[in-house]
Design an enzyme around this catalytic site. Structure first.
Site, PDB file in Angstrom:
ATOM      1  CB  SER A 129      69.145  97.598  22.367  1.00  0.00           C
ATOM      2  OG  SER A 129      70.285  98.373  22.697  1.00  0.00           O
ATOM      3  N   GLY A 130      69.146  98.126  25.719  1.00  0.00           N
ATOM      4  CA  GLY A 130      69.111  99.132  26.777  1.00  0.00           C
ATOM      5  C   GLY A 130      69.490 100.522  26.311  1.00  0.00           C
ATOM      6  CB  CYS A 154      76.020  99.340  13.387  1.00  0.00           C
ATOM      7  SG  CYS A 154      75.294  99.534  15.007  1.00  0.00           S
ATOM      8  N   GLY A 182      71.300  94.572  21.977  1.00  0.00           N
ATOM      9  CA  GLY A 182      70.436  94.255  20.855  1.00  0.00           C
ATOM     10  C   GLY A 182      71.056  93.253  19.891  1.00  0.00           C
ATOM     11  CD  GLN A 211      66.768 102.558  16.681  1.00  0.00           C
ATOM     12  OE1 GLN A 211      66.305 103.486  17.340  1.00  0.00           O
ATOM     13  NE2 GLN A 211      68.073 102.376  16.556  1.00  0.00           N
ATOM     14  CB  THR A 266      78.221  86.364  36.573  1.00  0.00           C
ATOM     15  OG1 THR A 266      78.937  85.226  37.048  1.00  0.00           O
ATOM     16  CG2 THR A 266      77.728  87.186  37.745  1.00  0.00           C
ATOM     17  CG  ASN A 326      68.723 100.929  12.055  1.00  0.00           C
ATOM     18  OD1 ASN A 326      68.033 100.164  11.374  1.00  0.00           O
ATOM     19  ND2 ASN A 326      70.028 101.058  11.883  1.00  0.00           N
TER      20      ASN A 326
END
Lengths: 408, 408
Positions: B217-218, B343, B88, B196, B255, B168
């Protein structure tokens, strides 16, 4: 051999099970030990290392250990000198852009003509779009860096010199000590892209005291794709390129990719264990491959100096034919190799590395890189060495170049 | 309750096995279906998708499918509108910096005062170090965006407006349609941080036609850490921030992190399947938690508007005590929650979000975020609801604030 139905493998016996993977400079198989190490951090220890609870603490411990393992591979003084990134390209971009952002008054960059696209592409962008002056140091016919040109080019107002340690296409080594001495005479920041060297060669930042930053990439040393690191010597000024959270001591924002960092740590530990194997057994396999192919095929040559090379890399030009055709037939025989860098594949341009070495077009176009790893064995080498001459002969029989060749 | 030996859990029965994880806005457990989907790309299909052989082709197919799955979550017109990133924070940085680099003449940015640090930190950097002008749109006491201020602030020469979809910390929702209409009246690029919201709320770029870019974001939707995506509407100008190789159509070099991209794709597919559960069962669990805690604890309140909120998020202030103390005791009871954003944890500053909402210091400091997921159940809710009042009572008995409180 009868037209389209020609049987490439006639009389060779079965293709080695699972195929023969000789494209390790493009990416490597993830080591089973690495997968074992990372799995608990994918499955159970999923906390955010910044969080104040046991889930976070578990993750944090894995991350701390991983940072120590990467630091140990490089013999860094402290794990705080390791910044985790999403890979070699980000590490290179962070080193260069992060330095430029820390020294906004310095507008000159020095690199080589044979760098990886992550450095070269960024440098072209700096020139074209960001008003920087960039000098590209050349190489000789065997891929050796022009140290005299480097000496004449680095200036007191150069912001950064970025020169790789091992070339991804030819395996040719540049000596960071010699280069670093030239760079440090002018007091300039020195970054080394060691993405191909890390894990294959000793890399000791105590000995490389003139090197300020080193890029490494997980997936080139049997960790997964999507993780890398930048070694940043204590005291080096570096602004982040991904700005936001406090992670990585404010030098790279974003929740840490814990499982992959743990994997990179484990891969670094494995690399130390396997480094001797790389420089004895794997080197012998590579030498055996060259010793079999080079005399067996007319009009072919090794690209790059013989001795100062990565132990796992063979780059061979087969004149008058195209690399893509060779790769296609190699693949049909179950063999994975590469022509030029995977990062620029899809383009019809011949390799910028071979071009910089002055390799003629007719050779550069038919160049193949075989890059080995700890997972290759002698049987595979002999199989590849038996298949390659057949493929070259076959392609030369049907391509227009081969006719020209017969008239030369 | 007798001094230091007080037993938090007396009479409550055993802690639910494995602990109670209610910190899903910080990071989520990787879904078992996601791990199953990614494993083959860690173990067997390790080729570089750029490579011209079967190992590369296998990887490439996984990557292609993953991109389609992400595109499907957002109802993107084509998978080419999806750029894979490392998460993210990178998506947010790419959206903003990539736009600024595409419009070097425009030096004005608009965002909100309650964004994630990935946007806010970057915007502060743009102001302080890069000569940009940034305006921060405020919110009211319940966290609602000041649309009048937005209307007055966006200008024809604004380069980009970046406003999140769901906060968030509080879960408060901003409506991208209403905001987008204001932004588009001035013809400005509109980026939405939906990190979120994605997976919890419908997110359809056909309906959100005024949105140009969306970050996801995963690891906020049950994929691993270290992977994310940026949706970029066809026709949007965007320069890369990691420059080099040709990957992601030249918009993000390096990659591809194939296994993690496959995981993100699988997580997006799972998110579609579980979205109803999130908005019914999970919402009911969250409401149950609030309905039990709010009346049971004196001097506590919900932060953020009641209805236009993420279904999984409860942010509750407990006056006169400190969030860190609450977290410590929650952790001792096996409960994982958060105070403010993970964070920014480690800092002593109270949450910038609650501050922007005008929540008094005495409340903001003792605010706890419980963020649920599909893996929570009613038993966990009741356990947490039983523990929390005890913790608050305990802390109020021993902290200096509690004395002040008794005298007010």
């Amino acid at each position: 051999m009868t037209g389209g139905s020609f049987d490439l493998l006639e009389g060779l016996g079965p293709v080695p099970e699972g195929g023969v993977y000789m494209d390790n400079n493009a990416t490597t198989r993830v080591a089973p030990e690495v997968i074992d190490a990372m799995m608990p951090y994918l499955v159970e220890h999923y906390g955010n290392p910044s969080s104040m609870h046991r889930f976070g603490a578990e993750s944090g411990r894995g991350l701390t250990r991983a940072r120590e393992q990467v630091a140990e591979l490089l013999d860094a003084r402290t794990p705080a000198e390791i910044i985790f990134t999403a890979g070699g390209s980000e590490s290179d971009n962070l080193a260069i852009m992060g330095t430029l952002r820390s020294h906004p008054d310095k507008r000159h960059v020095v690199t080589s003509a044979v760098e990886h696209p992550a450095v070269l592409g960024l440098c072209k962008d700096l020139e074209k779009r960001q008003g920087y002056e960039v000098d590209y140091i050349g190489v000789d016919g065997e891929g050796r860096l022009d140290l005299d040109q480097l000496r004449d080019t680095v200036r007191e107002d150069t912001a950064i010199v970025s020169i790789m340690m091992a070339n991804n296409e030819t395996g040719v080594l540049f000596d960071p000590v010699t280069i670093g001495e030239i760079v440090k005479q002018k007091g300039v920041v020195f970054h080394v892209d060691a993405v191909q060297a890390a894990g294959k060669l000793p890399l000791d930042v105590q000995q490389l005291e003139m090197v300020d930053m080193i890029s490494i990439s997980g997936h080139k040393l049997h960790a997964p794709k999507g993780v890398g690191a930048l070694y940043v010597r204590k005291g080096t000024r570096l602004r982040p390129i991904i700005v936001g959270g406090h992670q990585e001591r404010g030098r790279r924002a974003g929740t840490e990719n814990v499982a992959s960092c743990v994997a990179l740590g484990a891969a670094c530990e494995q690399a130390v264990i396997h480094r001797d194997d790389e420089n004895t057994r794997v080197r012998a396999l590579r030498d055996r491959l060259e010793a079999k192919i080079l005399p067996a095929v007319p009009d072919c040559r090794r690209n790059g100096v013989r001795d100062e090379r990565l132990p796992n890399t063979a780059n061979i030009s087969f004149d008058y034919i195209e690399g893509e055709g060779i790769l296609l037939l190699l693949d049909r025989a179950g063999i994975a190799a590469s022509s030029g860098s995977a990062c620029t594949s899809g383009s019809l341009e011949p390799s910028h590395v071979l071009k910089a070495m002055g390799i003629p077009f007719i050779s550069a176009h038919g160049s193949i890189r075989f890059s080995l790893s700890r997972y290759n064995d002698e049987r595979e080498i002999d199989y590849v060495a038996a298949v390659v001459p057949r493929i070259v002969e076959r392609l030369r029989a049907i391509t227009p170049f081969s006719k020209q060749r017969s008239t030369f």
